[in-house]
Write an enzyme that holds these catalytic residues in place. Structure first.
Site, mmCIF file in Angstrom:
data_model
loop_
_atom_site.group_PDB
_atom_site.id
_atom_site.type_symbol
_atom_site.label_atom_id
_atom_site.label_comp_id
_atom_site.label_asym_id
_atom_site.label_seq_id
_atom_site.Cartn_x
_atom_site.Cartn_y
_atom_site.Cartn_z
ATOM 1 C CB ILE A 129 -0.962 -0.009 1.214
ATOM 2 C CG1 ILE A 129 -1.945 -1.196 1.116
ATOM 3 C CG2 ILE A 129 -1.724 1.321 1.319
ATOM 4 C CD1 ILE A 129 -2.871 -1.358 2.317
ATOM 5 C CB THR A 174 -7.343 -5.394 9.206
ATOM 6 O OG1 THR A 174 -7.848 -6.447 8.375
ATOM 7 C CG2 THR A 174 -7.461 -5.853 10.654
ATOM 8 N NE ARG A 226 -7.476 -14.984 9.795
ATOM 9 C CZ ARG A 226 -7.739 -15.135 8.518
ATOM 10 N NH1 ARG A 226 -7.442 -16.241 7.910
ATOM 11 N NH2 ARG A 226 -8.288 -14.156 7.836
ATOM 12 C CE1 TYR A 248 -2.952 -7.764 10.582
ATOM 13 C CE2 TYR A 248 -5.085 -8.620 9.914
ATOM 14 C CZ TYR A 248 -4.050 -7.723 9.746
ATOM 15 O OH TYR A 248 -4.113 -6.783 8.737
ATOM 16 C CD1 TRP A 255 -8.342 -2.386 0.320
ATOM 17 C CD2 TRP A 255 -6.678 -0.894 0.399
ATOM 18 N NE1 TRP A 255 -8.767 -1.315 1.078
ATOM 19 C CE2 TRP A 255 -7.770 -0.396 1.145
ATOM 20 C CE3 TRP A 255 -5.516 -0.121 0.320
ATOM 21 C CZ2 TRP A 255 -7.730 0.847 1.799
ATOM 22 C CZ3 TRP A 255 -5.467 1.100 0.969
ATOM 23 C CH2 TRP A 255 -6.570 1.585 1.694
ATOM 24 C CE LYS A 310 -0.428 -26.535 -3.192
ATOM 25 N NZ LYS A 310 0.912 -26.118 -2.842
ATOM 26 C CB VAL A 349 -7.630 -22.751 2.040
ATOM 27 C CG1 VAL A 349 -7.801 -23.023 3.537
ATOM 28 C CG2 VAL A 349 -6.160 -22.536 1.697
ATOM 29 C CE1 TYR A 387 -6.126 -18.978 7.556
ATOM 30 C CE2 TYR A 387 -7.791 -20.618 7.034
ATOM 31 C CZ TYR A 387 -7.195 -19.398 6.803
ATOM 32 O OH TYR A 387 -7.687 -18.583 5.813
ATOM 33 C CG ASP A 429 -11.085 -18.079 5.972
ATOM 34 O OD1 ASP A 429 -10.726 -16.895 6.065
ATOM 35 O OD2 ASP A 429 -11.061 -18.713 4.907
HETATM 36 P P1 NAD Z 1 2.941 -4.851 3.497
HETATM 37 O O1 NAD Z 1 3.443 -6.001 4.298
HETATM 38 O O2 NAD Z 1 3.181 -4.858 2.045
HETATM 39 O O3 NAD Z 1 3.525 -3.488 4.095
HETATM 40 C C1 NAD Z 1 3.866 -3.298 5.442
HETATM 41 C C2 NAD Z 1 5.222 -2.613 5.484
HETATM 42 O O4 NAD Z 1 5.539 -2.335 6.856
HETATM 43 C C3 NAD Z 1 6.352 -3.506 4.946
HETATM 44 O O5 NAD Z 1 7.083 -2.840 3.936
HETATM 45 C C4 NAD Z 1 7.218 -3.774 6.166
HETATM 46 O O6 NAD Z 1 8.611 -3.868 5.867
HETATM 47 C C5 NAD Z 1 6.910 -2.558 7.045
HETATM 48 N N1 NAD Z 1 7.185 -2.834 8.456
HETATM 49 C C6 NAD Z 1 6.668 -3.851 9.202
HETATM 50 N N2 NAD Z 1 7.179 -3.802 10.446
HETATM 51 C C7 NAD Z 1 8.021 -2.741 10.479
HETATM 52 C C8 NAD Z 1 8.843 -2.194 11.494
HETATM 53 N N3 NAD Z 1 8.927 -2.758 12.711
HETATM 54 N N4 NAD Z 1 9.560 -1.088 11.211
HETATM 55 C C9 NAD Z 1 9.513 -0.538 9.973
HETATM 56 N N5 NAD Z 1 8.754 -1.017 8.972
HETATM 57 C C10 NAD Z 1 8.017 -2.110 9.222
HETATM 58 O O7 NAD Z 1 1.377 -4.737 3.801
HETATM 59 P P2 NAD Z 1 0.252 -3.815 3.105
HETATM 60 O O8 NAD Z 1 -0.665 -4.700 2.358
HETATM 61 O O9 NAD Z 1 0.879 -2.664 2.432
HETATM 62 O O10 NAD Z 1 -0.552 -3.344 4.401
HETATM 63 C C11 NAD Z 1 -0.317 -2.107 5.051
HETATM 64 C C12 NAD Z 1 -1.271 -1.968 6.247
HETATM 65 O O11 NAD Z 1 -2.628 -2.149 5.826
HETATM 66 C C13 NAD Z 1 -1.033 -2.990 7.354
HETATM 67 O O12 NAD Z 1 -1.202 -2.348 8.597
HETATM 68 C C14 NAD Z 1 -2.127 -4.018 7.168
HETATM 69 O O13 NAD Z 1 -2.487 -4.641 8.375
HETATM 70 C C15 NAD Z 1 -3.259 -3.157 6.602
HETATM 71 N N6 NAD Z 1 -4.171 -3.968 5.764
HETATM 72 C C16 NAD Z 1 -3.917 -4.210 4.435
HETATM 73 C C17 NAD Z 1 -4.822 -4.954 3.689
HETATM 74 C C18 NAD Z 1 -4.665 -5.175 2.224
HETATM 75 O O14 NAD Z 1 -5.665 -5.516 1.594
HETATM 76 N N7 NAD Z 1 -3.520 -5.012 1.603
HETATM 77 C C19 NAD Z 1 -5.959 -5.505 4.298
HETATM 78 C C20 NAD Z 1 -6.162 -5.278 5.661
HETATM 79 C C21 NAD Z 1 -5.259 -4.494 6.375
HETATM 80 N N1 UDP Z 2 -6.601 -18.957 0.173
HETATM 81 C C1 UDP Z 2 -6.685 -20.084 -0.661
HETATM 82 N N2 UDP Z 2 -5.575 -20.504 -1.332
HETATM 83 C C2 UDP Z 2 -4.373 -19.865 -1.251
HETATM 84 C C3 UDP Z 2 -4.290 -18.707 -0.410
HETATM 85 C C4 UDP Z 2 -5.422 -18.294 0.280
HETATM 86 O O1 UDP Z 2 -7.759 -20.716 -0.776
HETATM 87 O O2 UDP Z 2 -3.423 -20.296 -1.916
HETATM 88 C C5 UDP Z 2 -7.831 -18.445 0.868
HETATM 89 C C6 UDP Z 2 -7.715 -18.198 2.367
HETATM 90 O O3 UDP Z 2 -7.959 -19.392 3.093
HETATM 91 C C7 UDP Z 2 -8.801 -17.160 2.584
HETATM 92 C C8 UDP Z 2 -8.780 -16.337 1.280
HETATM 93 O O4 UDP Z 2 -8.105 -17.173 0.325
HETATM 94 O O5 UDP Z 2 -10.056 -17.793 2.697
HETATM 95 C C9 UDP Z 2 -8.106 -14.986 1.355
HETATM 96 O O6 UDP Z 2 -6.816 -15.135 1.881
HETATM 97 P P1 UDP Z 2 -5.753 -13.957 2.060
HETATM 98 O O7 UDP Z 2 -4.452 -14.586 2.415
HETATM 99 O O8 UDP Z 2 -5.727 -13.059 0.887
HETATM 100 O O9 UDP Z 2 -6.212 -13.105 3.337
HETATM 101 P P2 UDP Z 2 -7.563 -12.802 4.115
HETATM 102 O O10 UDP Z 2 -8.569 -12.257 3.161
HETATM 103 O O11 UDP Z 2 -8.022 -14.092 4.739
HETATM 104 O O12 UDP Z 2 -7.131 -11.816 5.134
#
Ligand code: NAD
Ligand code: UDP
Length: 391
Positions: free
Chosen positions: A27, A141, A184, A187, A217, A253, A255, A337, A339
């Site tokens: 992000i 999240t 699970r 988080y 996202w 795969k 799940v 785990y 879900d």
């Molecule tokens: P990401 O893992 O790609 O990015 C997280 C970044 O934080 C990484 O680059 C990592 O190196 C950095 N980081 C982690 N711990 C650190 C530390 N101790 N010091 C410095 N940097 C550190 O994940 P993302 O998908 O970009 O997600 C960003 C945020 O959005 C997270 O808080 C995540 O929980 C939340 N989020 C994302 C999604 C999504 O759909 N992508 C969904 C739900 C929540």
């Molecule tokens: N999943 C799956 N096969 C894979 C990876 C994930 O069936 O190879 C499923 C997982 O069990 C969940 C969904 O895909 O039901 C979305 O998983 P993701 O890791 O993207 O994160 P979540 O939406 O659960 O936070």
């Protein structure tokens, strides 16, 4: 151009300095790109890695200078233990915290790291913002909602079809997690507690905050492809898992049969919502926002089928005889785990406050994302899997 930009109430937007923690992630990389190319804001980018934003930090061979000049500064800092963090937050007008362990494969196998990362490590960020009267946008999240109320009804119960049993509303829905032994939820629980702490800092100490709840996202640069730009045994989120299978011509795969439902939003749509939050503080402060696309709902099985079809189109490769296989969650993720069954975001609050709506259909976002995956990784996978030639 950028000088003429105005906020949703018609006021000119003043350039600000943003301390973005986790800027090197999925992000963060998209948010940096957007802010640098379309606004005048400055970014203090904090992360332990910078691979995904290197193109924003160093000029390429074709363009000798970066068009945004020195508006981005990278600070390689681990926020767990680095005294420079408070100084950076003080220098900034706004802090955005994205840093987290946020891949489900870690929640049940590394629950301590997950809880520390999502709660303990975020604490100083909240404290420094509160003490220094700095605004905070914190990434939580959609998982804080956990399971839907409807999931506890019998499978064929008619109320399961009633939106009030599954639509997730920021100010009404409960947070429903499984038992402690289902790790699970480590988080979701850590994210919920940091949300409550931020909310309390707002109520008791006047912290100006916005909490973002992303709903799946997805897009280019999400996670890693195991064995190429991440560990061979690593398990990324579903987009990267399925991309990896498609690139390697392996069955995808599913799940526990892939029956869970998700709504996917294109990263570029979602980033527009974040920019609106950044530039409309009066409308965003004190709010928790769902950011997702309720129109893009599929089961994981349907996602696998659509990704297979789209990948064939963009790569020109034929579909495998057996495109998917079922795996148990215990074999795939290990014990503990569990879900989320279904995730439909209610969009009322973000619509009312920021007028934001997602635009991109699931097919279109998969087409642009899988085109990127194919272009970025197909050759590397071919080389990695090529048999050594006998000499
Ligand atoms: P990401 O893992 O790609 O990015 C997280 C970044 O934080 C990484 O680059 C990592 O190196 C950095 N980081 C982690 N711990 C650190 C530390 N101790 N010091 C410095 N940097 C550190 O994940 P993302 O998908 O970009 O997600 C960003 C945020 O959005 C997270 O808080 C995540 O929980 C939340 N989020 C994302 C999604 C999504 O759909 N992508 C969904 C739900 C929540
Ligand atoms: N999943 C799956 N096969 C894979 C990876 C994930 O069936 O190879 C499923 C997982 O069990 C969940 C969904 O895909 O039901 C979305 O998983 P993701 O890791 O993207 O994160 P979540 O939406 O659960 O936070």
């Amino acid at each position: 151009m950028a000088g003429a930009r105005v906020d949703l109430d018609g006021r000119p937007i003043k350039p600000m300095t943003i301390c973005m923690i986790g800027a090197g992630g999925f992000i963060g990389s998209h948010l940096c790109e957007k802010l640098l190319s379309e606004t005048q804001h400055k970014i203090l980018a904090v992360d332990v890695y910078n691979d995904k934003i290197r193109h924003l930090l160093e000029p390429g061979s074709s363009d000798p200078a970066l068009p945004w000049g020195d508006r981005i500064q990278f600070h390689r800092i681990n926020i767990k233990h680095d005294s420079r963090l408070e100084g950076l937050i003080k220098m900034a007008d706004l802090t955005i915290n994205l840093a987290a362990i946020c891949t489900p494969a870690d929640y049940n196998t590394r629950p301590l790291d997950t809880i520390y990362s999502n709660f303990i490590d975020a604490l100083p960020v909240v404290k420094y913002c509160s003490e220094n009267n700095k605004r905070l946008i914190h990434f939580s999240t959609c998982e804080v909602y956990g399971k839907t109320i409807g999931s506890y009804l019998p499978k064929d119960h008619p109320l399961r079809q009633d939106p009030s049993f599954y639509v997730l509303k920021e100010d009404e829905s409960p947070c429903i997690f499984g038992p402690i032994e289902k790790q699970r939820w480590s988080y979701a629980c850590a994210k919920q507690l940091i949300e409550r702490l931020i909310y309390a800092e707002g109520a008791e100490n006047g912290l100006e905050f916005t909490i973002v709840r992303p709903f799946n996202w997805i897009g280019p640069r999400m996670d890693f492809i195991p064995g190429i730009d991440g560990p061979s045994e690593g398990v990324p989120r579903v987009l990267a898992c399925f991309s990896n299978n498609l690139l390697r011509r392996e069955p995808l795969k599913l799940v526990d049969g892939g029956q869970s439902q998700r709504t996917f939003v294109y990263i570029k749509d979602a980033i527009e919502a974040v920019v609106l939050m950044i530039e409309n503080s009066a409308r965003a402060n004190g709010h928790i926002f769902n950011v997702g696309n309720p129109n893009n709902e599929v089961t994981v099985k349907q996602l696998a089928e659509m990704m297979t079809e789209v990948y064939c189109k963009v790569s020109g490769e034929p579909v495998l005889e057996q495109p998917t296989i079922d795996v148990s969650s215990k074999d795939f993720y290990g014990v503990g785990y569990d879900d989320s069954d279904k995730r439909i975001p209610d969009m009322t609050i973000i619509n009312k406050q920021l007028g934001w709506n997602p635009k991109t259909s699931l097919w279109d976002l998969l087409e642009s994302t899988l085109t990127y995956q194919h272009r970025t990784y197909a050759e590397a996978i071919k080389q990695a899997t090529a048999k050594p030639v006998a000499s």
